[in-house]
Design an enzyme around this catalytic site. Sequence first.
Site, PDB file in Angstrom:
ATOM      1  N   PRO A  78      24.452  49.395  44.276  1.00  0.00           N
ATOM      2  CG  PRO A  78      26.408  48.334  45.001  1.00  0.00           C
ATOM      3  CD  PRO A  78      24.918  48.211  45.030  1.00  0.00           C
ATOM      4  CD  GLN A 129      30.236  48.394  45.443  1.00  0.00           C
ATOM      5  OE1 GLN A 129      30.239  49.560  45.046  1.00  0.00           O
ATOM      6  NE2 GLN A 129      30.245  47.368  44.619  1.00  0.00           N
ATOM      7  CG  LEU A 130      34.915  48.478  52.487  1.00  0.00           C
ATOM      8  CD1 LEU A 130      35.384  49.930  52.497  1.00  0.00           C
ATOM      9  CD2 LEU A 130      35.023  47.865  53.881  1.00  0.00           C
ATOM     10  CE1 TYR A 131      33.785  46.655  44.842  1.00  0.00           C
ATOM     11  CE2 TYR A 131      34.472  48.580  43.594  1.00  0.00           C
ATOM     12  CZ  TYR A 131      33.687  47.456  43.720  1.00  0.00           C
ATOM     13  OH  TYR A 131      32.817  47.127  42.718  1.00  0.00           O
ATOM     14  CE  LYS A 185      26.099  44.358  44.874  1.00  0.00           C
ATOM     15  NZ  LYS A 185      26.654  44.129  43.529  1.00  0.00           N
ATOM     16  CB  SER A 207      25.595  40.530  43.089  1.00  0.00           C
ATOM     17  OG  SER A 207      25.921  41.530  42.136  1.00  0.00           O
ATOM     18  CG  HIS A 209      29.909  42.264  40.858  1.00  0.00           C
ATOM     19  ND1 HIS A 209      29.602  42.731  42.119  1.00  0.00           N
ATOM     20  CD2 HIS A 209      30.702  41.175  41.053  1.00  0.00           C
ATOM     21  CE1 HIS A 209      30.181  41.968  43.025  1.00  0.00           C
ATOM     22  NE2 HIS A 209      30.856  41.025  42.410  1.00  0.00           N
ATOM     23  CB  VAL A 243      15.885  43.201  39.229  1.00  0.00           C
ATOM     24  CG1 VAL A 243      14.543  43.580  39.829  1.00  0.00           C
ATOM     25  CG2 VAL A 243      16.456  41.966  39.917  1.00  0.00           C
ATOM     26  N   GLY A 263      20.045  48.087  39.653  1.00  0.00           N
ATOM     27  CA  GLY A 263      21.023  49.150  39.436  1.00  0.00           C
ATOM     28  C   GLY A 263      20.695  50.036  38.253  1.00  0.00           C
TER      29      GLY A 263
END
Length: 317
Positions: A78, A129-131, A185, A207, A209, A243, A263
Amino acid sequence: MDKLVCVPDFEKEAHKLLDNNSLQYYKSGADDEITLQENKNAFKRWLIKPRMLRDVSNRTTKTMVLGKPVAFPLGLSPTAMQRLAHPNGECANAQAAASMGTIFILSTIATSSIEEVAGAAPNGRKWYQLYGRLANFQESSKHSDAMSGKIGSAFAYHDTLLDQSLTWKDVKWLKSVTKLPIIVKGIMTSEDAELACSFGVAGVFVSNHGARQIDTVNPTIDVLPEIVKQVKGRCEIYLDGGVTTGGDVFKAIALGANMVFAGRPFLWGLTVGGEAGAQKILQIFKDELDLMMALTGVSSMSELTSDFVTKDWKSHL
């Protein structure tokens, strides 16, 4: 785009095309950007141990994620505000992922709604992706109405909507209201990996982020082995952060990840060529991974174990 043959090629080209504000937003990391660089450097400290005279005439990059097949173990992490890169934004990246048989994750801070992305790639594997406390729907809400009338930075207002009181009990609550698999995550320690397993999550996502939140935190590839050791197969394990090559994917899978994500490379691909650019980035990753498998004596993802990697001796000095 024909002359661009690796992720750095696309990155250089994207830097020429993006306006400065968008470029700085996409490429920046936290504080002194030490972890931003170390995410990449850490992969270089893991060295490959090839095996010889093994039949690799029939190779496959296919694997299983949450009980369903993917064409190869590299998906799209995300990333926010993708329409800064291209008018089709998240929809184009989702379509590229679908065309290559892999997974696209939609950011909460997206410039395309859930419905738009679902419509653009109806047959693709799509995660969200849920915040806490921030909606991403076409329908009007009190948050979206307030945001549209807010004077100042949308990002600053976004920060005011995030719930800073979230705890592991909220994972338990979320499991009680959905049948969807839940992945946590941002796991960077064996202690949190253990907690995630105790709450019955489907996966942990190693992650930092994209090194955008905390500087001098460990590179993700370096903490992966301890998390794999702690999890002991109780849930799946995914990784992103630094990556940029198929070799990086190879190393992460060898160290125990079930799936790897990237990403920024897809922001560069999106900037340069929209869906076609993102698709070419995916093809580059896949070709690099397949070549690495051929040269190291690996025919399938199930054969790829920690026996194929070792830590650079210099990193222990």
